[in-house]
Scaffold this motif. Structure first.
Motif, PDB file in Angstrom:
ATOM      1  N   GLU A   1       0.831  -1.198   0.000  1.00 50.79           N
ATOM      2  CA  GLU A   1       0.000   0.000   0.000  1.00 50.79           C
ATOM      3  C   GLU A   1       0.872   1.257   0.000  1.00 50.79           C
TER       4      GLU A   1
ATOM      5  N   MET B   1      -1.619   1.963  -9.612  1.00 48.41           N
ATOM      6  CA  MET B   1      -3.022   1.555  -9.556  1.00 48.41           C
ATOM      7  C   MET B   1      -3.153   0.038  -9.547  1.00 48.41           C
TER       8      MET B   1
ATOM      9  N   ALA C   1      -2.150  -1.348  -6.107  1.00 54.84           N
ATOM     10  CA  ALA C   1      -3.160  -1.016  -5.104  1.00 54.84           C
ATOM     11  C   ALA C   1      -4.394  -1.902  -5.247  1.00 54.84           C
ATOM     12  N   ALA C   2      -4.822  -2.136  -6.480  1.00 52.46           N
ATOM     13  CA  ALA C   2      -6.018  -2.956  -6.707  1.00 52.46           C
ATOM     14  C   ALA C   2      -5.730  -4.432  -6.460  1.00 52.46           C
TER      15      ALA C   2
ATOM     16  N   GLN D   1      -6.485   3.545  -3.380  1.00 50.43           N
ATOM     17  CA  GLN D   1      -6.856   3.311  -4.779  1.00 50.43           C
ATOM     18  C   GLN D   1      -7.360   4.594  -5.435  1.00 50.43           C
TER      19      GLN D   1
END
Length: 491
Positions: free
Chosen positions: A271, A300, A303-304, A313
């Protein structure tokens, strides 16, 4: 004339340098411009490069290293000074790429090596660091990022780290770790209020060097304390990187960010790693580099894929919007803005924010979105006025009056407000530009940020050069007050 005819008959003396320029499609003037970006104006001229190419002259340090670096960035592979000038030798230089000596692997020994590098090369204090880090771009920038992604541990909470502590060193206790965590919060508040300036840079590097010393000596009360200190160091990398970026020291900023990626690769904090990658993307967007999009998309994806909080996100999506805007990609920019707002509007988004992202809410996302729209107005000719008006609707409520946001984030308000005023100048709306600028005058003396000062100077220059501007008493009066405020912040 005779010399030119002789050069034409015999060809370039430095065939290697001439070959690199041909490969890249660069003129000698382009090489001058690229070197000037690092060394400053007036350091070299076109006649200097002509002597390198045509007469084989070998420049003094640090020019061989800097030239090799800019060629490497453009070619997407490593080109050394000896590849360009065989006679230059392997003399050490204080100038080096931002990733020099860094290998982003997911093991603790590599983190200790990074900490030792910061200490050994800094002399008695980090403030005396003799190195000048040169910013990366292109493949040389994205390769360390792919290395980070490939080596990110599968677990978010790694197993206890087994190391051998340095005998005789001070033992870092849980209470000491708490002090470091609290210090980070205060430094972040300092960054948000004042931005990057010489004093803040030196202060942060002092604290950074202290933590690096603890990591290098590796004498902690327990594994939990070690993990807390590593996490605190990674967060300081994130904060220090942005302070360096704000101060215009892009190579040093990348060095901090790469160090943060190295640490999170070991601790498994994907994260925080995604947050740092987003900041690297933001930096690339500020420098007008297409790498910003790759970096933002990588953030991105991490994070996803790793199930990061919805706030993280949303944050990575907002950075992606700016990256797309910086390249003139209107559709992709708007899609990223919409995605960020959808994610942050989720009921649990704010409740599950990590503490270091507590400032990121719907208000801050609006201002990020407004900045992206203003960047898009600079890079596309479509509906420029509509983009600027939309940006004003998002930014204006937080720029005027005595709002808490304006007081807490004065550096950002100045930055975005300057962008907005420049947009009005571009559209010929000089009165609206001045009205926007007048709302910022009282903030200028309190913010000492190279990035903000630069864009304010651009605003003043663009307004002054606009046809007929100085004939307006209102504009002339504004510029007098504006320049007086700028002198106060730069003096």
């Amino acid at each position: 004339m005779a010399g030119s005819q002789e050069d034409a008959r015999t060809g370039p003396k430095n065939r290697a340098l001439a070959g690199f320029l041909t490969e890249l499609g660069w003129s000698q003037s382009r090489l001058v411009a690229e070197v000037t970006a690092y060394m400053g104006r007036g350091y070299i001229g076109r006649s200097t490069v002509s002597e390198w190419v045509c007469r084989g002259r070998v420049p003094r340090d640090p020019l061989p290293t800097v030239v090799a670096h800019v060629l490497s960035n453009a070619a997407g592979r490593t080109i050394t000074a000896t590849d360009v000038w065989q006679d230059v030798g392997r003399q050490p230089s204080s100038w080096m790429p931002a990733d020099h000596g860094l290998k982003i692997f997911g093991d603790y020994q590599s983190v200790i090596s990074v900490a030792e590098d910061w200490i050994v090369n800094a002399g008695e204090t980090v403030n005396s660091d003799r190195r000048n880090f040169m910013a990366l771009s292109g493949a040389t920038l994205t390769l360390p990022v792919w290395s980070y992604i490939e080596n990110l541990p599968r677990q978010t909470s790694p197993k206890p780290l087994k190391t051998v502590s340095m005998a005789g060193s001070m033992k870092v206790t849980p209470s000491m770790a708490g002090v470091l965590e609290s210090t980070n919060k205060e430094i972040e508040a300092l960054e948000e209020r004042e931005g990057g300036n010489g004093d803040n840079m030196r202060f942060v590097r002092d604290v950074f060097g202290t933590i690096a010393g603890y990591v290098a000596k590796d004498n902690f009360a327990d594994d939990r304390t070690r993990h807390r200190v590593l996490t605190a160091w990674a967060h300081l990398c994130r904060i220090a990187g942005f302070i360096a970026l704000d101060a215009g020291q892009h190579g040093l900023a990348q060095r901090y960010y790469f160090t943060g990626l190295q640490v999170t690769s070991t601790t498994g904090d994907s994260e925080l790693g995604a947050h740092i990658l987003s900041n690297l993307s933001y930096q690339a967007a500020q420098r007008g580099q297409p790498d910003a999009i790759q970096l933002a998309e990588a953030a991105m994806e991490i994070a996803a894929r790793r199930g990061a909080s919805l706030a993280i996100q949303a944050f990575t999506a907002s950075r992606c919007a700016l990256a797309q805007a910086s390249m003139g990609n209107s559709y992709a920019c708007r899609n990223a803005i919409d995605k960020a707002h959808r994610l942050l509007e989720s009921p649990e988004a704010l409740a599950t924010r990590p503490q270091y992202l507590s400032w990121f809410n719907s208000t801050m996302l609006d201002t990020h979105s407004g900045h992206s729209l203003l960047a898009l107005a600079q890079t596309t000719s479509r509906d420029t006025r509509g983009l600027i008006d939309s940006a004003e609707n998002l930014l204006a409520p937080h720029m005027r009056g005595a709002s808490d946001f304006r007081g807490e984030f004065s550096r950002d308000v100045l930055f975005w407000g300057s962008w907005l005023a420049r947009g009005y100048v571009r559209c010929g709306e000089l009165e609206r530009a001045v009205n926007t600028g007048e709302a910022l005058l009282d903030l200028i003396p309190s913010v000492h940020s190279h990035r903000v000062t630069t864009i304010l100077q651009q605003l003043g220059s663009e307004l002054t050069r606009h046809r007929g501007a100085l004939r307006s008493p209102k504009i002339a009066e504004f510029l007098k007050n504006f320049n007086r405020s700028l002198v106060a912040t730069t003096g």
